[in-house]
Design an enzyme around this catalytic site. Structure first.
Site, mmCIF file in Angstrom:
data_model
loop_
_atom_site.group_PDB
_atom_site.id
_atom_site.type_symbol
_atom_site.label_atom_id
_atom_site.label_comp_id
_atom_site.label_asym_id
_atom_site.label_seq_id
_atom_site.Cartn_x
_atom_site.Cartn_y
_atom_site.Cartn_z
ATOM 1 N N LEU A 101 0.753 -1.048 -0.002
ATOM 2 C CA LEU A 101 0.097 -0.002 -0.030
ATOM 3 C C LEU A 101 1.251 1.653 0.013
ATOM 4 C CD1 LEU A 101 -2.197 -1.400 2.709
ATOM 5 C CD2 LEU A 101 -2.685 -1.426 0.355
ATOM 6 N N GLY A 146 0.658 -5.574 1.402
ATOM 7 C CA GLY A 146 0.041 -5.816 0.310
ATOM 8 C C GLY A 146 0.696 -6.178 -0.897
ATOM 9 N N ASN A 170 3.873 -8.250 6.247
ATOM 10 C CA ASN A 170 4.869 -8.094 7.493
ATOM 11 C C ASN A 170 3.747 -6.800 8.877
ATOM 12 O OD1 ASN A 170 5.200 -6.488 5.572
ATOM 13 N ND2 ASN A 170 6.921 -5.865 6.056
ATOM 14 N N GLU A 171 2.895 -6.982 8.769
ATOM 15 C CA GLU A 171 1.651 -5.324 9.194
ATOM 16 C C GLU A 171 2.290 -5.804 10.849
ATOM 17 O OE1 GLU A 171 -0.353 -6.799 5.145
ATOM 18 O OE2 GLU A 171 0.701 -7.577 6.624
#
Length: 295
Positions: A101, A146, A170-171
């Protein structure tokens, strides 16, 4: 709150994420018909019915609102073209498939803009995940967050065997929780336990590690990734379209239906999160640090 903001900024910088810089369309790739909108180049080979969609939102193929809009237009055109049966998704950016993103879409904008952006992210997933075409991801660079989601949407994933590349959701490393439909997509790809560990730790996998858990289906030398994708596509296209399409829908429809049933609440959750003062302050600090680095 300030400590939280500083921590998030440091994590963002360590992750290598940066805002997308929109680039112009790419160069001509050959004699086959090619449609370039600007950030997505499409080359359709009418003799095979296979299109190559090359992401060219340089430098890192960030998923900006403009890019997502153009991507969806390109994908819809191919879906409506009876001469196209399969799509190979790849990158025209060096060393990166997609960085995920675009942070610029999440900073300093209105709540209405954030809602529009998140709806476009959802639409990208919905269209790609349930496409009637055979979709093969030729992952010729790193693919975090994303970018990993885009790859997982495809029917088959081939990754370049380069130790410098990585892939994963990996958020959590950035203090962000992956949406439930990101999670569902990964569960469908690698199973519940591997997904639980991956998401809780925010893991980015090397190509061999990604292959071991099933996040990618095949590893090849980088120079062979496009030819391998074409060969894999031929195998999938040997199956009658109607049988493959019905089977694909049967496998993926419950996951799709879950997002459709909760789409508006998912948008509101995103807007509520991204408009928090602490998150906006973190992103502002991150942008300022980027400017200092470039200076």
């Amino acid at each position: 709150m300030a400590a939280v903001a500083v921590t998030l900024v440091r994590r963002l910088l360590r992750s290598g994420l940066r805002p997308g810089l929109c680039g112009a369309g790419g160069r001509e790739l050959g004699a086959a018909p090619r449609r370039a909108i600007g950030r997505v180049a499409v080359e359709l080979d009418s003799s095979t019915g296979v299109a190559v969609m090359k992401m060219e939102n340089l430098p890192v193929n960030s998923l900006s609102l403009d890019f997502l809009t153009e991507f969806l237009i390109s994908l819809e055109k191919l879906e409506n073209d009876r001469g196209c049966r399969g799509v190979i998704l790849t990158s025209g950016a060096p060393k990166i498939f997609s960085a995920g993103l675009d942070i610029m879409e999440m900073y300093g904008k209105s709540a209405e803009h954030y809602a529009e952006f998140w709806k476009a992210v959802q639409e990208m997933w919905l269209r790609l995940y349930q496409s009637n075409m055979v979709t093969v991801a030729a992952i010729n660079g790193s693919s975090p967050a994303g970018g990993c989601l885009m790859a997982m949407c495809c029917d088959y994933r081939i990754m370049a065997e380069n130790p410098k590349y990585s892939i994963g959701l990996n958020e959590t490393q950035l203090g962000i929780v992956a949406p439930f439909w990101f999670k569902d997509t990964m569960v469908n790809t690698v199973g519940n336990r591997a997904t639980e560990r991956s998401l809780e730790l925010g893991l980015l996998y090397s190509p061999p590690e990604a292959h071991k858990i099933g996040l990618v289906d095949q590893l090849v030398p980088e120079e062979k990734i496009q030819s391998t994708a074409a060969a894999v596509m031929s195998q999938w296209l040997a199956i009658p379209d109607h049988a493959r399409q019905i089977t694909k829908s049967m496998m993926r429809k419950p996951t799709v239906d879950r997002l459709l049933a909760h789409r508006e609440s998912d948008i509101q959750n995103f807007v509520s999160f991204i408009t928090k003062d602490s998150i906006q302050k973190s992103l502002q600090m991150y942008m300022e640090m980027l400017k200092q680095r470039r200076g």
